[in-house]
Scaffold this motif. Structure first.
Motif, PDB file in Angstrom:
ATOM      1  N   GLN A 173       0.829  -1.201   0.000  1.00  0.00           N
ATOM      2  CA  GLN A 173       0.000   0.000   0.000  1.00  0.00           C
ATOM      3  C   GLN A 173       0.870   1.260   0.000  1.00  0.00           C
ATOM      4  N   ASP A 231      -2.770   6.191   1.933  1.00  0.00           N
ATOM      5  CA  ASP A 231      -4.170   5.761   1.960  1.00  0.00           C
ATOM      6  C   ASP A 231      -4.836   5.986   0.610  1.00  0.00           C
ATOM      7  N   SER A 262      -8.303   4.643  -0.465  1.00  0.00           N
ATOM      8  CA  SER A 262      -9.534   5.223   0.068  1.00  0.00           C
ATOM      9  C   SER A 262     -10.143   6.218  -0.911  1.00  0.00           C
TER      10      SER A 262
END
Length: 238
Positions: free
Chosen positions: A4, A7, A10
């Protein structure tokens, strides 16, 4: 989610398609031959067979179906492989291509238009812990990523802790212990991105594993115990 970056998932709708988002510089280290490795060393030339002593001792010319590691050449504890006439050739600490070039120069002294090919036959690593198939993996490919290694062991178990994978790596006469996080994209640039010879990869469980594994059986035991206690109390009251 593996590898990842912050974020970003998201806000998937804002991620551009068909566009290079980032470039990581790979920390690629060529494997270097160690004592007790098993090598396939193959010689080819146009030299008449009666004068080609390499062809008479070439361990690759064996019957079909025989395990190749049994027909390879073992590097001794001093890092040498040995041939008649030319004697010992030190290959420890060299990459496969460097060793191939060294032996090529020697072969050129005895053979016409010689071609030397070397491969490592016993590249292996071990994957233990929360994977679907704990295994010692043998491969002829010396450039295997940690992700590929986990895949060769059947992939992670449902409750594997992917953020805290332990790697024990042999370096000379010592072993280094390191923890890696497969959830971070920056891991691509790690020196542990590629598996090395004799690596031991240990995948620990999440803390929830113990709870999930034993909760049902423990709940049944507690329920049975409580029912028995209530039954005894009821009998005593009567």
């Amino acid at each position: 989610m593996y590898l990842q970056h912050e974020d970003e998932l998201s806000e998937r709708d804002e991620i551009p398609r068909d566009t290079i988002l980032r470039i990581h510089q790979m920390n690629i280290t060529e494997y270097r031959i160690q004592p007790l490795d098993i090598l396939s060393v193959n010689f080819e030339s146009i030299t008449d067979e009666e004068y080609d002593f390499f062809s008479k001792i070439n361990p690759q010319r064996v019957g079909a179906g025989i395990n190749q590691t049994l027909s390879g050449i073992l590097v001794d504890t001093d890092g040498n492989i040995e041939y008649p006439v030319i004697g010992k050739v030190n290959v420890a600490g060299q990459t496969v291509f460097e060793a191939q070039e060294r032996i090529q120069k020697i072969a050129n002294q005895f053979l016409r238009d010689a071609v030397v090919r070397i491969r490592l036959l016993n590249f292996r690593f071990t994957v233990l812990g929360e994977v679907n198939n704990e295994n010692v993996v043998n491969s002829y490919n010396t450039r295997i990523t940690m992700m590929e290694a986990i895949g060769m062991a059947g992939g992670f178990g449902e409750l594997a802790d992917r953020s805290f994978v332990k790697v024990i790596r042999q370096v000379g006469n010592s072993s280094e212990v390191h923890y890696i996080n497969l959830l971070e994209e920056q891991y691509i640039e790690s020196s542990y991105y590629y598996v090395q010879q004799n690596d031991i990869i240990i995948v620990p469980p999440l803390k929830q594993r113990t709870f999930k594994k034993y909760f049902a059986s423990n709940l049944g035991l507690w329920t049975s115990t409580l029912s028995a206690a209530l039954f005894i109390v009821t009998l005593l009251r009567q």
